[in-house]
Design an enzyme around this catalytic site. Structure first.
Site, mmCIF file in Angstrom:
data_model
loop_
_atom_site.group_PDB
_atom_site.id
_atom_site.type_symbol
_atom_site.label_atom_id
_atom_site.label_comp_id
_atom_site.label_asym_id
_atom_site.label_seq_id
_atom_site.Cartn_x
_atom_site.Cartn_y
_atom_site.Cartn_z
ATOM 1 C CG HIS A 34 -4.008 -8.301 1.409
ATOM 2 N ND1 HIS A 34 -4.971 -8.995 2.089
ATOM 3 C CD2 HIS A 34 -4.441 -8.201 0.129
ATOM 4 C CE1 HIS A 34 -5.950 -9.304 1.245
ATOM 5 N NE2 HIS A 34 -5.645 -8.842 0.047
ATOM 6 C CB THR A 35 1.187 -3.501 2.999
ATOM 7 O OG1 THR A 35 0.560 -2.711 1.993
ATOM 8 C CG2 THR A 35 2.139 -4.474 2.335
ATOM 9 N N GLY A 129 -13.467 -4.512 -7.257
ATOM 10 C CA GLY A 129 -12.326 -4.257 -6.372
ATOM 11 C C GLY A 129 -11.818 -2.832 -6.477
ATOM 12 C CB SER A 131 -12.482 1.025 -2.964
ATOM 13 O OG SER A 131 -12.046 0.573 -1.769
ATOM 14 C CG ASP A 177 -9.977 0.184 0.203
ATOM 15 O OD1 ASP A 177 -8.813 0.239 -0.249
ATOM 16 O OD2 ASP A 177 -10.615 -0.871 0.296
ATOM 17 C CE1 TYR A 226 -8.431 -7.313 2.674
ATOM 18 C CE2 TYR A 226 -9.103 -7.508 4.969
ATOM 19 C CZ TYR A 226 -8.489 -6.806 3.954
ATOM 20 O OH TYR A 226 -7.908 -5.585 4.231
HETATM 21 C C1 GLA Z 1 -9.249 -4.305 0.430
HETATM 22 C C2 GLA Z 1 -9.249 -3.677 1.818
HETATM 23 C C3 GLA Z 1 -8.029 -2.798 2.029
HETATM 24 C C4 GLA Z 1 -6.731 -3.513 1.650
HETATM 25 C C5 GLA Z 1 -6.873 -4.176 0.290
HETATM 26 C C6 GLA Z 1 -5.681 -5.027 -0.064
HETATM 27 O O1 GLA Z 1 -9.430 -3.313 -0.527
HETATM 28 O O2 GLA Z 1 -10.426 -2.935 2.021
HETATM 29 O O3 GLA Z 1 -7.988 -2.348 3.363
HETATM 30 O O4 GLA Z 1 -6.346 -4.417 2.638
HETATM 31 O O5 GLA Z 1 -8.023 -4.989 0.195
HETATM 32 O O6 GLA Z 1 -4.536 -4.274 -0.200
#
Ligand code: GLA
Length: 391
Positions: A34-35, A129, A131, A177, A226
């Site tokens: 989440h950075t 998760g 992506s 991602d 989120y």
């Molecule tokens: C999801 C979002 C990313 C990122 C992560 C957490 O995958 O799509 O942009 O914020 O969560 O690191």
């Protein structure tokens, strides 16, 4: 390759012509959670799991898309159509939003696309998760640009795909991602500065393996929580600016500044900020540890990061915590943490290459005994970024 061949065969069966193929990878994030939307640092790697797009241009401006994919965003096998000249497109709230959203954002960015028939397939595990949505966006975006005879600027493609999620799907994700799907290199993780988009490739030590453990749980609150985390961070920035001047993002805050001005923040906001400030530092330190071959240091940072996502950012869940707790004492494990957006999905562990088999068996058994759930375990090597597939 078998996948590519069967997708191509299926396309020919359905639409009577031979398509060209493109693929884009899913990802695992090793550090910095989440950075990205805080303009900080992340350390993801592209995976060999990917979404494949079979495509043939059409003479008109219609997109016809059929999905054979089994991933999160491509839940059912179905066909949908979209007109690139549609004046005011609105989302349908299903997997097609990722596809049409990318086309819309590319057109808005000035790319004139041709119509196309597209057939999609994915090996990115569903809802884990990893992506799958970015893999879908980037494969479709790359395929559409290339088949329209346009030059693909990979940074611009990543940005348009992120915009599709932000502005069309309604998920306020960062750029990690989509960026890693566009820039990952086999055998490497990538340290990305999400503000400047400068990056550095970091070789993943072949003495160790990345093992991804899917808890098989997915909490539906993921996308709403989120967006709430993003709001917490924005609130932190607004309050801290009272003392620090006009800062743009938590990226601009040091640990010392956060501690000094903690009283300005509600307790929850303070913890959210603390996670971001520290995980930013950890992402940079983790890249350095990998470069030095210091796997123990890397593992220690993973463990710290997990605790921070659990206690400060509160994006973990019981099953993720359990998976990490089960992993850490197993012989040959350097470190383990939840990875990705959180609220379910996967953990990533760094495991000594020779100990992987034992690790996989031990953790699968222990997790099953504790939860009654059979986890999926994947031993992964970082794979390449988006590109054409040659049959
Ligand atoms: C999801 C979002 C990313 C990122 C992560 C957490 O995958 O799509 O942009 O914020 O969560 O690191």
């Amino acid at each position: 390759m078998t996948n590519a061949k069967s997708l191509s065969d299926e396309f020919r069966r359905a639409w009577g012509a031979t398509p060209r193929l493109y693929r884009a990878p899913g990802r695992v994030n090793l550090m910095g959670e989440h950075t990205d939307y805080n303009e900080g640092f992340v350390l993801p790697a592209a995976l060999e799991f990917s979404t494949m797009a079979a495509i043939l241009p059409r003479r008109d401006r219609r997109l016809r898309v059929h999905s054979l994919a089994q991933s999160e965003s491509l839940a059912q096998s179905e066909t949908a159509e979209f007109d690139l000249d549609e004046p005011d497109p609105s989302p349908r709230h299903d997997w097609t939003d990722y596809v049409f959203g990318v086309a819309i954002m590319l057109e808005r960015a000035g790319y004139r696309l041709c119509g196309a028939d597209l057939m999609l397939q994915s090996t990115v595990p569903r809802g884990a998760g990893m992506s799958s949505s970015a893999a879908l966006e980037v494969s479709v975006g790359f395929a559409l640009l290339t088949e329209s005879g346009l030059t693909v600027d990979l940074i611009d493609l990543a940005r348009c795909c992120q915009r599709a999620e932000n502005e069309f799907v309604g998920m306020r994700c960062g750029i990690m991602d989509q960026f890693i799907a566009c820039h990952g290199v086999a055998g490497h993780a990538l340290l990305l500065d999400c503000r400047s988009l400068e990056f550095r490739l970091v070789p993943v030590d072949p003495r160790a393996c990345l093992v991804i453990c899917n808890t098989m749980v997915r909490h539906e609150l993921a996308s709403s929580e989120y967006n709430l985390r993003r709001q917490d961070c924005e609130r932190g920035v607004a309050l801290l600016s009272q003392a620090l001047g006009p800062i743009k993002a938590l990226r601009d805050v040091t640990v010392a500044e956060l501690e000094q001005h903690a009283a300005l923040l509600p307790e929850v906001t303070y913890r959210r900020c603390r996670h971001i400030v520290n995980d930013n530092i950890r992402a940079v330190q983790a890249a350095e540890a990998l470069e030095k071959g210091d796997l123990h240091r890397f593992g220690a940072l993973m463990a710290e990061s997990h605790i921070s996502t659990r206690d400060d950012y509160e994006i973990s869940c019981r099953e993720l915590d359990l998976m990490v707790e089960l992993a850490l004492p197993i012989e040959g494990v350097y470190g383990s943490r939840m990875t990705g957006g959180g609220f379910g999905g996967c953990t990533v562990s760094l495991v000594e290459a020779g100990a992987v088999e034992h690790f996989t068996e031990t953790i699968a058994k222990a997790y099953r005994e504790a939860t009654g759930i059979v986890p999926e375990i994947f031993t992964c090597s970082p794979g390449p970024h988006v590109g054409p597939v040659v049959l």
